[in-house]
Scaffold this motif. Structure first.
Motif, PDB file in Angstrom:
ATOM      1  N   VAL A 105       0.840  -1.200   0.000  1.00  0.00           N
ATOM      2  CA  VAL A 105       0.000   0.000   0.000  1.00  0.00           C
ATOM      3  C   VAL A 105       0.874   1.249   0.000  1.00  0.00           C
ATOM      4  CG1 VAL A 105      -1.612   1.359   1.390  1.00  0.00           C
ATOM      5  CG2 VAL A 105      -2.026  -1.080   1.045  1.00  0.00           C
ATOM      6  N   PRO A 116      -3.135   5.725  -0.480  1.00  0.00           N
ATOM      7  CA  PRO A 116      -3.688   4.709   0.432  1.00  0.00           C
ATOM      8  C   PRO A 116      -5.012   5.165   1.010  1.00  0.00           C
ATOM      9  CG  PRO A 116      -1.861   5.889   1.469  1.00  0.00           C
ATOM     10  CD  PRO A 116      -1.900   6.328   0.029  1.00  0.00           C
ATOM     11  N   THR A 117      -5.909   4.232   1.185  1.00  0.00           N
ATOM     12  CA  THR A 117      -7.212   4.531   1.769  1.00  0.00           C
ATOM     13  C   THR A 117      -7.269   3.958   3.180  1.00  0.00           C
ATOM     14  OG1 THR A 117      -8.222   2.480   0.952  1.00  0.00           O
ATOM     15  CG2 THR A 117      -8.262   4.401  -0.524  1.00  0.00           C
ATOM     16  N   ARG A 119      -9.574   2.153   4.273  1.00  0.00           N
ATOM     17  CA  ARG A 119     -10.022   0.769   4.164  1.00  0.00           C
ATOM     18  C   ARG A 119      -8.857  -0.174   3.890  1.00  0.00           C
ATOM     19  NH1 ARG A 119     -10.828  -2.861   0.500  1.00  0.00           N
ATOM     20  NH2 ARG A 119     -10.117  -1.423  -1.104  1.00  0.00           N
ATOM     21  N   SER A 120      -7.942   0.213   2.987  1.00  0.00           N
ATOM     22  CA  SER A 120      -6.824  -0.674   2.659  1.00  0.00           C
ATOM     23  C   SER A 120      -5.866  -0.830   3.841  1.00  0.00           C
ATOM     24  CB  SER A 120      -6.072  -0.145   1.436  1.00  0.00           C
ATOM     25  OG  SER A 120      -5.494   1.124   1.684  1.00  0.00           O
ATOM     26  N   THR A 123      -7.679  -2.980   6.441  1.00  0.00           N
ATOM     27  CA  THR A 123      -7.740  -4.365   5.990  1.00  0.00           C
ATOM     28  C   THR A 123      -6.395  -5.054   6.159  1.00  0.00           C
ATOM     29  OG1 THR A 123      -9.454  -3.795   4.368  1.00  0.00           O
ATOM     30  CG2 THR A 123      -8.282  -5.871   4.036  1.00  0.00           C
ATOM     31  N   THR A 237      -2.205  -3.731  -4.921  1.00  0.00           N
ATOM     32  CA  THR A 237      -2.691  -3.933  -3.558  1.00  0.00           C
ATOM     33  C   THR A 237      -3.686  -5.084  -3.494  1.00  0.00           C
ATOM     34  OG1 THR A 237      -4.305  -2.178  -3.997  1.00  0.00           O
ATOM     35  CG2 THR A 237      -2.317  -1.566  -2.785  1.00  0.00           C
ATOM     36  N   GLN A 238      -4.509  -5.229  -4.526  1.00  0.00           N
ATOM     37  CA  GLN A 238      -5.482  -6.319  -4.545  1.00  0.00           C
ATOM     38  C   GLN A 238      -4.769  -7.668  -4.598  1.00  0.00           C
ATOM     39  OE1 GLN A 238      -8.309  -5.982  -7.730  1.00  0.00           O
ATOM     40  NE2 GLN A 238      -9.611  -7.620  -6.950  1.00  0.00           N
ATOM     41  N   PHE A 241      -3.092  -8.622  -1.188  1.00  0.00           N
ATOM     42  CA  PHE A 241      -4.007  -9.032  -0.129  1.00  0.00           C
ATOM     43  C   PHE A 241      -4.376 -10.507  -0.221  1.00  0.00           C
ATOM     44  CE2 PHE A 241      -5.080  -4.506   0.802  1.00  0.00           C
ATOM     45  CZ  PHE A 241      -4.856  -4.569   2.165  1.00  0.00           C
ATOM     46  N   GLY A 280      -9.963  -7.321   0.826  1.00  0.00           N
ATOM     47  CA  GLY A 280      -8.917  -6.722   0.007  1.00  0.00           C
ATOM     48  C   GLY A 280      -9.134  -6.869  -1.479  1.00  0.00           C
ATOM     49  N   VAL A 283     -12.186  -3.245  -4.926  1.00  0.00           N
ATOM     50  CA  VAL A 283     -11.546  -1.983  -5.291  1.00  0.00           C
ATOM     51  C   VAL A 283     -12.601  -1.102  -5.939  1.00  0.00           C
ATOM     52  CG1 VAL A 283      -9.229  -2.912  -5.592  1.00  0.00           C
ATOM     53  CG2 VAL A 283     -10.813  -2.936  -7.514  1.00  0.00           C
TER      54      VAL A 283
END
Length: 317
Positions: A105, A116-117, A119-120, A123, A237-238, A241, A280, A283
């Motif tokens: 991230v 970066p969020t 949520r990320s 998570t 990022t996906q 995860f 994760g 998106v």
């Protein structure tokens, strides 16, 4: 017909699931105390096999890029991972490794321009906490070198994942060739280290030969092709995860095949880590569309010179 996004995610997930079998195969089938030879046997034969299938060599700046990616994803990652496992409990090494999504991230923000969020980050923290509940054993004296090796291994793989996404691949080159380049480069880096540090290869019995064959073909050649194929089609990022599936798989195999216990705390951790893995995979629609196959192309298609420059704006996806 192009594969649907759930199908791409499912196929990419097979890579960390396969890597989760590495510990059981290594401890049950392979000769002890040969981490560099094991890393070499995983990487170089797999790379040469895929190179023979792809029949494509790097050109221009891609010789250097392939060397960098091969060093980060294979040549440095493999021995650092084994070193950390030998010097401290595997559970602690897995916990450090589960921090990879948070590193990706951060690196994605730096190199890919993906902010970066909340949520990320949340998570990633939940995934790491869940993995720690599954694999972390009773506290003991931590080995400083083992901790540093685990951190370095996680950072190396995370950087390799993000750079693989940033650099894309040359025109006309598929994930198979890109995987072959990295495995071959990493294996060539490992070969002199293994020879100098561990000497001649050990004698192998039938189970050991079968174990090395499995690690080279399914655990490395196929798994890394699926992993880099996933990076080509999904946000970095996906993809990262999906990483917690590796220690979760190792825990299930330990319970089912090696007689290791799974108590309520471990089961709760598995639920948390698996839930974070599923979370994760979500998106925003705009970012998901931008990460499609068309974005994973040569730098020239994106109006940029094909170079190893990391200071300019990242490829837009």
């Amino acid at each position: 017909m192009a594969a649907t996004r759930p199908a791409v995610i499912a196929l990419t997930a097979l890579a960390p699931v396969s890597w989760g079998t590495t510990y059981a195969v290594t401890t049950e089938l392979l000769p002890p105390d040969r981490p560099l030879f094991t890393a070499l046997t995983r990487a170089l034969p797999a790379g040469l096999l895929l190179l023979a299938l792809a029949r494509v060599l790097p050109r221009g700046a891609w010789w250097g890029k392939a060397a960098v990616l091969g060093a980060l994803n294979i040549g440095a990652f493999f021995p650092l991972l084994f070193l950390s496992a030998y010097r401290m409990p595997g559970g602690m090494a897995a916990v450090v490794g589960s921090l990879g999504p948070l590193l990706v991230v951060g690196l994605s923000a730096l190199l890919l321009g993906q902010r970066p969020t909340t949520r990320s980050v949340l998570t990633g923290a939940v995934a790491a906490f869940g993995v720690s509940m599954v694999v972390l054993e009773a506290a003991g004296t931590l080995d400083a070198l083992g901790v540093l090796a685990a951190v370095a291994a996680t950072a190396s793989m995370s950087a390799g994942t993000v750079l693989t996404k940033r650099w894309g691949r040359p025109d006309g080159v598929g994930p198979l060739a890109l995987t072959a380049w990295q495995l071959t480069a990493g294996g060539l880096l490992l070969a002199p280290l293994a020879l100098l540090a561990e000497g001649a290869p050990p004698g192998l019995d039938g189970p050991a030969a079968g174990g090395y064959l499995y690690l080279a073909l399914a655990n490395t050649a196929l798994a890394y092709w699926l992993w880099f194929r996933g990076i080509a089609r999904l946000p970095a990022t996906q993809v990262t995860f999906l990483g917690p599936l590796s220690p979760l798989t190792a825990a299930v195999i330990g319970w089912a095949a090696l007689g290791e216990a799974l108590g309520p705390v471990q089961l709760a951790g598995m639920v948390l880590a698996f839930g974070a893995t599923l979370a994760g995979q979500w998106v925003p629609r705009g970012r998901a569309a931008a990460a499609g196959p068309a974005s994973f192309s040569s730098a020239s298609k994106n109006g940029r010179k094909d170079s190893m420059d990391l200071t300019g704006p990242p490829l837009r996806r």
